[in-house]
Design a protein around this motif. Structure first.
Motif, mmCIF file in Angstrom:
data_model
loop_
_atom_site.group_PDB
_atom_site.id
_atom_site.type_symbol
_atom_site.label_atom_id
_atom_site.label_comp_id
_atom_site.label_asym_id
_atom_site.label_seq_id
_atom_site.Cartn_x
_atom_site.Cartn_y
_atom_site.Cartn_z
ATOM 1 N N GLU A 310 0.608 -1.293 -0.099
ATOM 2 C CA GLU A 310 0.151 -0.042 0.113
ATOM 3 C C GLU A 310 1.072 1.170 -0.011
ATOM 4 O O GLU A 310 0.551 2.155 -0.733
ATOM 5 C CB GLU A 310 -0.968 -0.125 1.182
ATOM 6 C CG GLU A 310 -1.670 1.233 1.378
ATOM 7 C CD GLU A 310 -2.465 1.176 2.498
ATOM 8 O OE1 GLU A 310 -3.175 2.351 2.951
ATOM 9 O OE2 GLU A 310 -2.467 0.204 3.252
ATOM 10 N N MET A 311 1.985 1.173 0.783
ATOM 11 C CA MET A 311 2.898 2.572 0.927
ATOM 12 C C MET A 311 3.649 2.525 -0.455
ATOM 13 O O MET A 311 3.852 3.523 -0.847
ATOM 14 C CB MET A 311 3.885 2.423 2.040
ATOM 15 C CG MET A 311 2.984 2.236 3.656
ATOM 16 S SD MET A 311 2.246 3.950 3.903
ATOM 17 C CE MET A 311 0.378 3.131 3.710
ATOM 18 N N ALA A 312 4.031 1.371 -0.958
ATOM 19 C CA ALA A 312 4.687 1.726 -2.323
ATOM 20 C C ALA A 312 3.659 2.111 -3.560
ATOM 21 O O ALA A 312 4.222 2.932 -4.129
ATOM 22 C CB ALA A 312 5.275 0.202 -2.886
ATOM 23 N N GLY A 313 2.447 1.861 -3.577
ATOM 24 C CA GLY A 313 1.659 2.412 -4.198
ATOM 25 C C GLY A 313 1.289 3.989 -4.095
ATOM 26 O O GLY A 313 1.263 4.815 -5.029
ATOM 27 N N LEU A 314 1.319 4.310 -2.793
ATOM 28 C CA LEU A 314 1.046 5.721 -2.420
ATOM 29 C C LEU A 314 2.451 6.575 -2.968
ATOM 30 O O LEU A 314 2.493 7.708 -3.341
ATOM 31 C CB LEU A 314 0.930 5.886 -1.042
ATOM 32 C CG LEU A 314 -0.563 5.522 -0.639
ATOM 33 C CD1 LEU A 314 -0.400 5.382 0.924
ATOM 34 C CD2 LEU A 314 -1.445 6.094 -1.248
ATOM 35 N N LEU A 315 3.659 5.806 -2.606
ATOM 36 C CA LEU A 315 5.017 6.562 -2.964
ATOM 37 C C LEU A 315 4.870 6.761 -4.477
ATOM 38 O O LEU A 315 5.365 7.763 -4.994
ATOM 39 C CB LEU A 315 6.224 5.699 -2.520
ATOM 40 C CG LEU A 315 6.559 5.861 -1.001
ATOM 41 C CD1 LEU A 315 7.397 4.653 -0.794
ATOM 42 C CD2 LEU A 315 7.046 7.298 -0.586
ATOM 43 N N VAL A 316 4.777 5.720 -5.304
ATOM 44 C CA VAL A 316 4.556 5.839 -6.977
ATOM 45 C C VAL A 316 3.756 7.081 -7.370
ATOM 46 O O VAL A 316 3.946 7.793 -8.014
ATOM 47 C CB VAL A 316 4.250 4.639 -7.570
ATOM 48 C CG1 VAL A 316 3.886 4.633 -8.998
ATOM 49 C CG2 VAL A 316 5.338 3.370 -7.240
ATOM 50 N N GLU A 317 2.476 7.199 -6.596
ATOM 51 C CA GLU A 317 1.451 7.905 -7.150
ATOM 52 C C GLU A 317 2.193 9.588 -6.918
ATOM 53 O O GLU A 317 1.864 10.226 -7.468
ATOM 54 C CB GLU A 317 0.347 7.834 -6.253
ATOM 55 C CG GLU A 317 -0.522 6.560 -6.801
ATOM 56 C CD GLU A 317 -1.722 6.354 -5.848
ATOM 57 O OE1 GLU A 317 -2.055 7.485 -4.924
ATOM 58 O OE2 GLU A 317 -2.371 5.470 -6.229
#
Length: 414
Positions: A310-317
Motif C-alpha cells: 500500500e505504501m509503495a503504491g502511494l509513493l509511486v503516485e
C-alpha cells in the motif's frame, strides 16, 4: 492501524515526532521490544559464549543460540544453516573468500572454480554483491559476466538465461533491488542456475525485512541479510547456506571458536555454523537481531507485505504526480517493494535530499552503492524514499507535498 505499526513503538520516531522517516531501506528504526531485549541481556546475562562451563557462559550461550534459532525460523532455515557475520556485506565476502580458498585447494574441492568458469551477476547489483565476485574471478581465472538492465533499470529471467551458459558456476543476484524496488523471480533464476549445475547466491537484504521469506523453499544455495534493515541493531548480519554446502565451504576467518583440533602444522574445523564464527561474537547484537525477527514474526510478514505494498503504491503516485520527476524501476501498477528512486529534472539528487530534509523528511541520496546501474541509466545519483512498518499514508502525503515544491525552489521549472 494496528498497534504494532504505530510509530509510538519506536523511540527515535517518538523523539522526532514531526520527522517523516523514509530511509528504512538504508537503516530501519528499532522498536522498544528490540532495545529492551538487548538491554536486558547486557544487564543480566552478559558473558562469553561457547567458552567454559560456568553458569554465566551457559546462560549467555542459551541467549545467543536462541537468537540463531529465531532468525533461522524467520527465514525458513535450519539452525545449523545460519551463520552470524558482521553484516550482509561480510556474509557475501565469507562466501566469496571460501570459494576462493576452495579453488586454491584448501578444502571443498566440489566448490572450486577453474580458469574459464563463469560467475554471473546483474547490472543492478549493490556493490556488496558485485565486488566480492570481481575479486573471486581475478583470483581464480573465472570470467565475470553481467545480465544487462533496460532503461528502467530492470532485468528479466530471459535476460539472465541468455547470459548463463555451460561454464557458469555461480549466479549472484538481489531478491529486491535497493534502487528500483524490483522483486526478482527467484524460483525461475534457481531453475536456470540448476540447469547448468551453478550455485545461487541471494542478496536478501531488502527482502528479509519486507517479504515472507522461506530460503529453503526458494531453493537458493546461499543468502545474506542484515539485522539493521529489519528493526535490529547494526554490527551483525547473517549468512544462510544449505547445510551440506556450509560443511564444504572453507572458513574465511580462522582462529578461536572455529576448530576441533589444532597442531603446530594444521587445524581441523568444527561443523557449521561454528566453523565460520571466529573470535568473540557480537552476542548482544545477536540477541537484538533475534528479538527483531521475533517482533516481525509477531506482526506477521504477510501483514508487513500488505502494508508496504500500500505504501509503495502511494509513493509511486506521489512521485508520478509531480511534473519533471522521473521514476526509476517498475512502472505504476507493477509489483515492487516499498521504495521508489527518482530523478528531478534540473536538480541534483543531493539538493533534492537537502530540500526534503529541511522540511523534516529523511530520504537517501546518491548512487546507493550501485554505480553500474546508475551509469547504465545515465544519471550520477537518484533520490530514494523507502517505507517500512511504521510508515503511514500521512508520511507519504507530506513527502509528496514537499517534492512538488522542489523544482520551483531551485528555479528548474522555468
Amino acid at each position: 492501524m494496528s498497534d504494532a505499526f504505530r510509530r509510538e513503538r519506536y523511540p527515535y520516531l517518538r523523539h522526532n515526532a514531526e520527522r517523516v522517516y523514509l530511509d528504512s531501506a538504508a537503516t530501519s528504526q528499532r522498536p522498544d521490544a528490540v532495545l529492551d531485549a538487548e538491554s536486558a541481556f547486557a544487564r543480566t546475562e552478559y558473558a562469553a559464549v561457547h567458552r567454559g562451563s560456568s553458569m554465566a557462559t551457559g546462560e549467555a550461550t542459551w541467549g545467543f543460540e536462541g537468537a540463531r534459532e529465531r532468525i533461522a525460523r524467520f527465514v525458513g532455515a535450519g539452525e545449523g544453516e545460519i551463520v552470524f557475520t558482521e553484516n550482509a556485506t561480510d556474509a557475501l565476502n565469507v562466501i566469496a573468500l571460501g570459494l576462493s580458498d576452495a579453488s586454491a585447494g584448501l578444502g571443498g574441492d566440489e566448490l572450486a572454480l577453474r580458469p574459464g568458469d563463469e560467475i554471473v551477476v546483474t547490472e543492478a547489483e549493490h556493490h556488496a554483491n558485485l565486488i566480492p565476485w570481481q575479486r573471486l574471478a581475478r583470483r581464480t581465472g573465472a570470467v565475470l559476466r553481467a545480465v544487462p538492465v533496460d532503461e528502467h533499470g530492470l532485468w528479466s529471467v530471459d535476460d539472465l538465461a541468455g547470459v548463463v551458459g555451460a561454464r557458469t558456476r555461480l549466479v549472484a543476484f538481489a531478491h529486491v533491488s535497493n534502487v528500483t524496488g524490483a522483486i526478482a523471480p527467484v524460483a525461475d533464476v534457481v531453475q536456470v542456475a540448476r540447469g547448468v549445475n551453478a550455485l545461487t547466491v541471494l542478496d536478501a537484504c531488502q527482502s528479509a525485512p519486507h517479504l515472507p521469506l522461506d530460503l529453503r523453499a526458494l531453493g537458493v544455495d546461499f543468502a545474506a541479510f542484515s539485522s539493521h534493515k529489519m528493526l535490529g541493531p547494526t554490527g551483525i548480519g547473517a549468512l544462510y547456506g544449505r547445510a551440506e554446502l556450509l560443511d564444504l565451504l572453507p572458513p574465511a576467518r580462522t582462529g578461536g571458536s572455529t576448530i576441533s583440533t589444532v597442531t603446530i602444522d594444521d587445524a581441523q574445523f568444527l561443523p557449521a555454523p561454528q566453523r565460520f564464527e571466529a573470535g568473540t561474537q557480537p552476542v548482544t547484537q545477536a540477541v537484538g537481531f533475534g528479538a527483531a525477527a521475533e517482533y516481525l514474526s509477531g506482526i506477521g510478514m504477510d501483514r508487513v507485505r500488505r502494508h508496504e505494498a500500500e505504501m509503495a503504491g502511494l509513493l509511486v503516485e506521489a512521485v508520478e504526480a509531480v511534473p519533471g520527476v522521473r521514476m526509476i524501476g517498475p512502472r505504476a501498477g507493477a509489483e515492487r517493494a516499498g521504495l521508489v528512486s527518482f530523478v528531478v529534472d534540473g536538480v541534483h539528487a543531493h539538493d533534492v535530499g537537502q530540500f526534503l530534509d529541511d522540511r523534516g523528511i529523511t530520504v537517501r541520496t546518491g548512487h546507493h552503492c550501485a554505480q553500474p546501474l546508475h551509469r547504465r541509466l545515465g544519471v550520477a545519483a537518484t533520490t530514494r524514499a523507502s517505507a517500512y512498518v511504521y510508515t503511514s499514508a500521512d508520511d507519504v502525503a507530506a513527502f509528496g507535498s514537499a517534492l512538488a515544491e522542489v523544482r520551483a525552489f531551485f528555479g528548474a521549472d522555468r
